[in-house]
Design a protein around this motif. Structure first.
Motif, mmCIF file in Angstrom:
data_model
loop_
_atom_site.group_PDB
_atom_site.id
_atom_site.type_symbol
_atom_site.label_atom_id
_atom_site.label_comp_id
_atom_site.label_asym_id
_atom_site.label_seq_id
_atom_site.Cartn_x
_atom_site.Cartn_y
_atom_site.Cartn_z
ATOM 1 N N TYR A 18 0.874 -1.257 -0.042
ATOM 2 C CA TYR A 18 0.003 -0.177 0.039
ATOM 3 C C TYR A 18 0.843 1.316 -0.116
ATOM 4 O O TYR A 18 0.778 2.186 -0.808
ATOM 5 C CB TYR A 18 -0.880 -0.124 1.219
ATOM 6 C CG TYR A 18 -1.902 1.349 1.093
ATOM 7 C CD1 TYR A 18 -2.921 1.155 0.479
ATOM 8 C CD2 TYR A 18 -1.968 2.190 2.091
ATOM 9 C CE1 TYR A 18 -3.754 2.235 0.172
ATOM 10 C CE2 TYR A 18 -2.608 3.264 2.075
ATOM 11 C CZ TYR A 18 -3.832 3.438 1.117
ATOM 12 O OH TYR A 18 -4.498 4.510 1.153
ATOM 13 N N LEU A 19 1.899 1.260 1.057
ATOM 14 C CA LEU A 19 2.683 2.435 0.992
ATOM 15 C C LEU A 19 3.399 2.825 -0.408
ATOM 16 O O LEU A 19 3.474 3.918 -0.996
ATOM 17 C CB LEU A 19 3.703 2.354 1.872
ATOM 18 C CG LEU A 19 3.346 2.388 3.539
ATOM 19 C CD1 LEU A 19 4.471 1.969 4.656
ATOM 20 C CD2 LEU A 19 2.642 3.530 3.810
ATOM 21 N N LEU A 20 4.031 1.503 -1.023
ATOM 22 C CA LEU A 20 4.711 1.627 -2.146
ATOM 23 C C LEU A 20 3.888 2.402 -3.405
ATOM 24 O O LEU A 20 4.170 3.073 -4.089
ATOM 25 C CB LEU A 20 5.151 0.261 -2.789
ATOM 26 C CG LEU A 20 6.005 0.111 -3.972
ATOM 27 C CD1 LEU A 20 7.124 1.062 -4.013
ATOM 28 C CD2 LEU A 20 6.183 -1.128 -4.545
ATOM 29 N N LEU A 21 2.620 1.730 -3.492
ATOM 30 C CA LEU A 21 1.401 2.611 -4.494
ATOM 31 C C LEU A 21 1.106 3.848 -4.078
ATOM 32 O O LEU A 21 1.069 4.598 -5.145
ATOM 33 C CB LEU A 21 0.141 1.509 -4.375
ATOM 34 C CG LEU A 21 0.601 0.027 -5.044
ATOM 35 C CD1 LEU A 21 -0.897 -0.514 -4.928
ATOM 36 C CD2 LEU A 21 0.986 0.026 -6.340
ATOM 37 N N VAL A 22 1.075 4.309 -2.836
ATOM 38 C CA VAL A 22 0.489 5.316 -2.528
ATOM 39 C C VAL A 22 1.557 6.638 -2.201
ATOM 40 O O VAL A 22 1.417 7.542 -2.734
ATOM 41 C CB VAL A 22 -0.424 5.248 -1.344
ATOM 42 C CG1 VAL A 22 -0.847 6.601 -0.511
ATOM 43 C CG2 VAL A 22 -1.966 4.706 -2.000
ATOM 44 N N VAL A 23 2.506 6.301 -1.472
ATOM 45 C CA VAL A 23 3.421 7.351 -1.090
ATOM 46 C C VAL A 23 4.021 8.134 -2.156
ATOM 47 O O VAL A 23 3.976 9.236 -2.332
ATOM 48 C CB VAL A 23 4.201 6.909 0.180
ATOM 49 C CG1 VAL A 23 5.410 7.953 0.264
ATOM 50 C CG2 VAL A 23 3.589 6.504 1.192
ATOM 51 N N PRO A 24 4.804 7.344 -3.001
ATOM 52 C CA PRO A 24 5.504 8.068 -4.013
ATOM 53 C C PRO A 24 4.785 8.852 -5.137
ATOM 54 O O PRO A 24 5.223 9.997 -5.347
ATOM 55 C CB PRO A 24 6.209 6.692 -4.850
ATOM 56 C CG PRO A 24 6.053 5.556 -4.158
ATOM 57 C CD PRO A 24 5.079 5.809 -3.125
ATOM 58 N N LEU A 25 3.541 8.542 -5.234
ATOM 59 C CA LEU A 25 2.546 9.319 -6.130
ATOM 60 C C LEU A 25 2.152 10.667 -5.536
ATOM 61 O O LEU A 25 1.948 11.497 -5.785
ATOM 62 C CB LEU A 25 1.220 8.527 -6.732
ATOM 63 C CG LEU A 25 0.556 9.203 -7.943
ATOM 64 C CD1 LEU A 25 1.660 9.297 -9.084
ATOM 65 C CD2 LEU A 25 -0.494 8.573 -8.208
ATOM 66 N N ALA A 26 1.758 10.225 -3.969
ATOM 67 C CA ALA A 26 1.188 11.691 -3.312
ATOM 68 C C ALA A 26 2.158 12.507 -3.114
ATOM 69 O O ALA A 26 1.956 13.739 -3.151
ATOM 70 C CB ALA A 26 0.495 10.755 -1.796
ATOM 71 N N LEU A 27 3.385 12.313 -2.836
ATOM 72 C CA LEU A 27 4.786 12.897 -3.144
ATOM 73 C C LEU A 27 4.628 13.808 -4.218
ATOM 74 O O LEU A 27 4.928 15.094 -3.963
ATOM 75 C CB LEU A 27 6.068 12.079 -2.550
ATOM 76 C CG LEU A 27 6.351 11.741 -1.290
ATOM 77 C CD1 LEU A 27 7.723 11.050 -1.321
ATOM 78 C CD2 LEU A 27 6.466 12.912 -0.289
ATOM 79 N N GLY A 28 4.544 13.287 -5.319
ATOM 80 C CA GLY A 28 4.489 13.797 -6.652
ATOM 81 C C GLY A 28 3.459 14.783 -6.600
ATOM 82 O O GLY A 28 3.474 15.821 -7.427
ATOM 83 N N TRP A 29 2.477 14.449 -6.151
ATOM 84 C CA TRP A 29 1.288 15.476 -5.927
ATOM 85 C C TRP A 29 1.530 16.738 -5.276
ATOM 86 O O TRP A 29 1.133 17.874 -5.615
ATOM 87 C CB TRP A 29 0.075 14.765 -5.391
ATOM 88 C CG TRP A 29 -1.422 15.270 -5.865
ATOM 89 C CD1 TRP A 29 -1.608 16.070 -6.942
ATOM 90 C CD2 TRP A 29 -2.564 15.442 -4.862
ATOM 91 N NE1 TRP A 29 -2.907 16.698 -6.847
ATOM 92 C CE2 TRP A 29 -3.370 16.032 -5.564
ATOM 93 C CE3 TRP A 29 -2.715 14.709 -3.898
ATOM 94 C CZ2 TRP A 29 -4.646 16.539 -5.070
ATOM 95 C CZ3 TRP A 29 -3.956 15.151 -3.210
ATOM 96 C CH2 TRP A 29 -4.849 15.935 -3.945
ATOM 97 N N LEU A 30 2.128 16.544 -4.349
ATOM 98 C CA LEU A 30 2.605 17.921 -3.633
ATOM 99 C C LEU A 30 3.638 18.644 -4.307
ATOM 100 O O LEU A 30 3.420 19.804 -4.301
ATOM 101 C CB LEU A 30 3.189 17.436 -2.178
ATOM 102 C CG LEU A 30 2.368 16.616 -1.218
ATOM 103 C CD1 LEU A 30 3.234 16.208 0.069
ATOM 104 C CD2 LEU A 30 1.257 17.473 -0.782
#
Ligand SMILES: [Zn+2]
Lengths: 101, 269
Positions: A18-30
């Motif tokens: 879950y962290l792998l799917l969500v965290v890297p993209l969410a960082l890019g959204w910021l």
């Protein structure tokens, strides 16, 4: 030799996926410059999700898709976690079955 | 044990986030920096003029004359008032880009009322639909803009835009695309831009599409009536912040100026 749903929901493999799917993209959204190769799996899920959603609701703003994205990624993560736990179970059972020396 | 593994997973994620989307191939980076640094010899000369002075639409056109003769390029930003990439980069060009040859005319806030209202459309609606095939421009602003275009008689026209989604992925959006007239260098420019798009964002790769030019768009009219090589550029807001969109826009503009003979790459000077 089964894995309970409860175990699959909170297994380490589930949470790591879950962290792998969500965290890297969410960082890019910021901040776009925070996107990295690790964002690729989440990126593909998000793009495909918005492409499908866009066919049915063409005027929906793209930020709305973060909600199904978070949920969908958890679904994917649970499947991965379940599979991982199942394999682990089998492996452990198999090694326990070996005769002791 | 479980907690430690989760922490480790988080640490791996945090530790690998170091690359930058705006990182470019050395070549295209050189072009942007070449545009920002005056070459040897005389400095270019900048003049300003007003489009539609003393009206609500009054906006500034900057004309940068390079020391050497060459083609004339016209660049428009802010034809849609809420598409900041063209406005930001238009101002950057006006304040500090130095072509090596020819004349560079730039209008950063083409629909100034729309820019000030932070809206796509200005007083008379969507400016980029006011240039019909048969007949004159359809609004006061469009007539003023077209007069300026005719006066400068550009060899190359570039209109800078921003979409909300991705061409071919999101039905009604056209992000990360270059639309162009038949004699343009669209594929080359798309390839140059794609050097700036990381491999792990495959859907964000630029596509070049030849336009039929039969629409009411400014770049259509420039290609139809002045035989200019004309481009409409679209970056995207989809997962891209303002700085990234601006960087894509800079790279496009510098690469276009180089391909059309207004700019030399740093090494060749
Ligand atoms: Zn636009």
């Amino acid at each position: 030799m089964t894995v309970s749903l409860r175990r699959a929901l909170t297994a380490p493999a589930t949470i790591a996926t879950y962290l792998l799917l969500v965290v890297p993209l969410a960082l890019g959204w910021l901040k776009t410059s925070l996107l990295s190769p690790l964002a690729l799996p989440g990126y593909l899920i998000y793009v495909i999700g918005t492409a499908i959603g866009n066919v049915f609701a063409s005027r929906l703003a793209f930020w709305v898709y973060w909600i199904p994205f978070f949920a969908g990624c958890y679904g994917v993560a649970v499947v991965v976690g379940y599979g991982y736990e199942l394999l682990r179970e089998r492996f452990l059972t198999a090694s326990n079955d070996e005769p002791r020396r | 044990m479980r907690r430690r593994r989760i922490l480790a997973a988080g640490g791996v994620l945090a530790g690998t986030v170091v690359t930058s989307v705006a990182s470019r191939s050395p070549d295209e980076h050189d072009l942007v920096s070449a545009a920002r640094h005056p070459g040897s010899g005389d400095e270019p000369e900048t003049n300003t003029e007003s489009i539609l002075p003393n009206t609500d639409h009054e906006t500034t056109l900057y004309e940068i004359d390079a020391p050497r003769d060459g083609p004339t390029a016209m660049i428009f930003g802010g034809v849609h008032g809420d598409e900041y990439n063209g406005i930001d980069v238009g101002h950057e060009i006006a304040e500090g880009w130095y072509p090596d040859a020819g004349t560079l005319a730039v209008v950063p806030e083409t629909d100034r009322v729309a820019v000030e209202n932070d809206e796509r459309e200005g007083i008379d609606g969507d400016l980029n639909r006011h240039f019909p095939v048969d007949g004159d421009p359809e609004s006061e602003l469009a007539r003023g803009v077209w007069e300026a275009v005719e006066r400068h008689d550009p060899d190359v026209v570039l209109d800078l835009h921003r979409s909300l989604g991705i061409y071919g992925v999101h039905r009604q959006y056209v992000g990360q695309a270059i639309f162009h007239s038949s004699d343009a260098r669209g594929d080359e420019l798309a390839a140059a831009l794609n050097d700036a798009v990381p491999w792990y964002l495959p859907m964000h790769r630029f596509v070049a599409r030849e336009s039929h030019l039969s629409g009411p768009l400014l770049f259509h009219k420039a290609a139809r009536e002045l035989d200019a090589v004309a481009y409409l550029f679209e970056t995207t807001s989809f997962l891209f912040d303002r700085e990234t969109k601006n960087e894509m826009t800079r790279v496009m503009t510098a690469a276009l100026l180089e391909r059309h003979g207004l700019l030399e790459a740093e090494g060749k000077r």
